[in-house]
Design an enzyme around this catalytic site. Structure first.
Site, short mmCIF file in Angstrom:
data_model
loop_
_atom_site.label_atom_id
_atom_site.label_comp_id
_atom_site.label_asym_id
_atom_site.label_seq_id
_atom_site.Cartn_x
_atom_site.Cartn_y
_atom_site.Cartn_z
N ARG A 238 2.39 2.77 5.78
CA ARG A 238 3.49 2.64 4.83
C ARG A 238 4.39 1.50 5.25
NH1 ARG A 238 0.62 5.43 2.41
NH2 ARG A 238 1.03 7.36 1.26
N ASP A 261 -1.65 -3.68 3.73
CA ASP A 261 -2.05 -3.08 2.46
C ASP A 261 -0.85 -2.48 1.73
OD1 ASP A 261 -4.06 -2.19 0.56
OD2 ASP A 261 -3.87 -0.17 1.39
N GLU A 266 6.89 -1.86 -3.71
CA GLU A 266 5.65 -1.97 -4.50
C GLU A 266 5.87 -1.52 -5.93
OE1 GLU A 266 2.58 0.38 -2.78
OE2 GLU A 266 2.63 -0.65 -0.85
N HIS A 289 -2.46 -2.04 -1.76
CA HIS A 289 -2.36 -0.61 -1.47
C HIS A 289 -3.61 0.11 -1.98
CE1 HIS A 289 0.69 2.83 -0.66
NE2 HIS A 289 -0.53 3.15 -0.27
#
Length: 309
Positions: A238, A261, A266, A289
Site C-alpha cells: 500500500r 504497484d 489512486e 495496482h
C-alpha cells in the site's frame, strides 16, 4: 412470492467471475452484481442487501447506516483497510476477507518488478517504440544473482517472494515483528533485527505488510535515508506504508529507484486520468495496482468468498 421476499440478497459491488456469481445464487441468495457502482453511491445500492462483497471499493460508515439488513461484508482480497470496521462493529455486521489467496500473483509481480529494475525493461521497450536502438547503454545491468533482497513483511506474500528470489540465487533477508530465527531458517532466509537494519542491507527492499495504524508511514524518512545509494524500493503493498514526500525526494535526487504497484491518491475507477508526480519520474517504474489481478488469483479469491458466505 413469500419466498422471494424472504430470500437474502447479496450485492457484489466489484468485478467478480461469472461462474462464482452462479455459486452464490446456488446458495439460495438473490445476487445483484453491480461492478460499476461508485463508492459514493454504495450506501443507496446496499440499502436492501444482507451481504455485501467488494474488492477495492471503500465501504464507509454511511453504508452501514443506510443498510439495516446488512449482516456480512466480504472483502474479496487481502486486508480490510478499505472497510470502516468500527462502524461495522457498532452495527453488529461481520467483516471478512480472503488472506493468502492472491499471494502468488502479488509475489510474481514483485519479482517481475525486481527484474525490470535491474534490466531496465520498460525503458528498453519505450526506446524501441520510439525507433531507437541502444545495446551499449542497456548492457550495463548488474544482474540479481547474489544480490540482497530485503523483505519487510514475511507473511503469505513475503514467503512466496522469498521462494522465487532464492530460486534466482538472491540472498534474502527478512524482517517482521513475528519473524524469529527459527522461522527464518525454515524459509532459508536471514533475519534482520529491525527495519532500519534491513534497509541498510538491501539492494532491493520489497514491502509486504498490511496497512494498519501501526504500519502507516512505516517506511519513514529515516528508513528511506538508511537505504544505500542506488538501491531500489519495491512496493506491492500500500502507498500509505511509505513516506511519499521522502520517497519522491530520494527518487528525484537519483539516490533511489522505485518500482511500485500502488500510488497515493489512486483513482477509484478502473480507468481514469491520473496525475502522479512519482509515476512521471525516470527513476520510477509503475504498474496500475494489479498485483492481485491474475485470473488464477481472482478465481481463488472468488472461491474463498463463496466459502465464507
Amino acid at each position: 412470492m413469500g419466498y422471494e421476499r424472504a430470500m437474502r440478497s447479496v450485492l457484489v459491488a466489484d468485478a467478480f467471475p461469472k461462474e462464482h456469481l452462479a455459486s452464490l445464487s446456488a446458495l439460495g441468495l438473490s445476487v445483484d452484481h453491480r461492478p460499476d457502482v461508485a463508492a459514493r453511491d454504495l450506501p443507496a445500492a446496499a440499502r436492501d442487501a444482507s451481504i455485501l462483497v467488494v474488492r477495492s471499493k471503500p465501504v464507509s460508515a454511511e453504508v452501514f447506516e443506510a443498510a439495516p439488513a446488512l449482516s456480512l461484508v466480504v472483502r474479496a482480497g487481502a486486508g480490510v483497510n478499505t472497510i470502516d470496521v468500527a462502524a461495522a462493529s457498532r452495527r453488529g455486521v461481520f467483516v471478512a476477507n480472503c488472506p493468502g489467496q492472491n499471494s502468488i500473483a502479488v509475489a510474481e509481480l514483485a519479482v517481475g518488478l525486481v527484474l525490470a529494475l535491474d534490466r531496465r525493461i520498460p525503458d528498453e521497450v519505450a526506446l524501441l517504440r520510439a525507433g531507437k536502438w541502444d545495446k551499449k547503454g542497456f548492457s550495463e545491468a548488474r544482474g540479481v544473482h547474489g544480490r540482497t533482497l530485503g523483505l519487510a513483511g514475511v507473511g503469505a506474500i513475503g514467503r512466496e517472494v522469498a521462494r522465487r528470489a532464492l530460486a534466482l540465487g538472491m540472498r534474502v533477508v527478512g524482517w517482521s515483528r513475528s519473524l524469529d530465527d527459527r522461522a527464518a531458517k525454515a524459509l532459508g532466509i536471514e533475519r534482520a533485527p529491525d527495519l532500519l537494519a534491513l534497509a541498510r542491507e538491501a539492494d532491493f527492499l520489497s514491502l509486504h505488510v498490511a496497512l494498519t495504524k501501526e504500519t502507516r508511514g512505516l517506511v519513514s524518512r529515516e528508513v528511506i535515508g538508511a537505504m544505500r545509494p542506488g538501491a531500489a524500493l519495491v512496493n506491492t503493498a500500500r502507498a500509505e506504508i511509505v513516506d511519499q514526500d521522502a520517497l519522491l525526494e530520494a527518487v528525484r535526487a537519483g539516490r533511489l529507484r522505485v518500482a511500485t504497484d500502488v500510488f497515493a491518491g489512486e483513482p477509484e475507477k478502473g480507468q481514469a486520468d491520473f496525475d502522479s508526480p512519482l509515476a512521471k519520474l525516470p527513476g520510477c517504474y509503475g504498474t496500475h495496482h494489479v498485483g492481485a489481478s491474475t485470473a488464477q488469483a481472482q478465481d481463488a479469491i472468488a472461491r474463498e468468498t463463496v466459502r465464507i458466505v
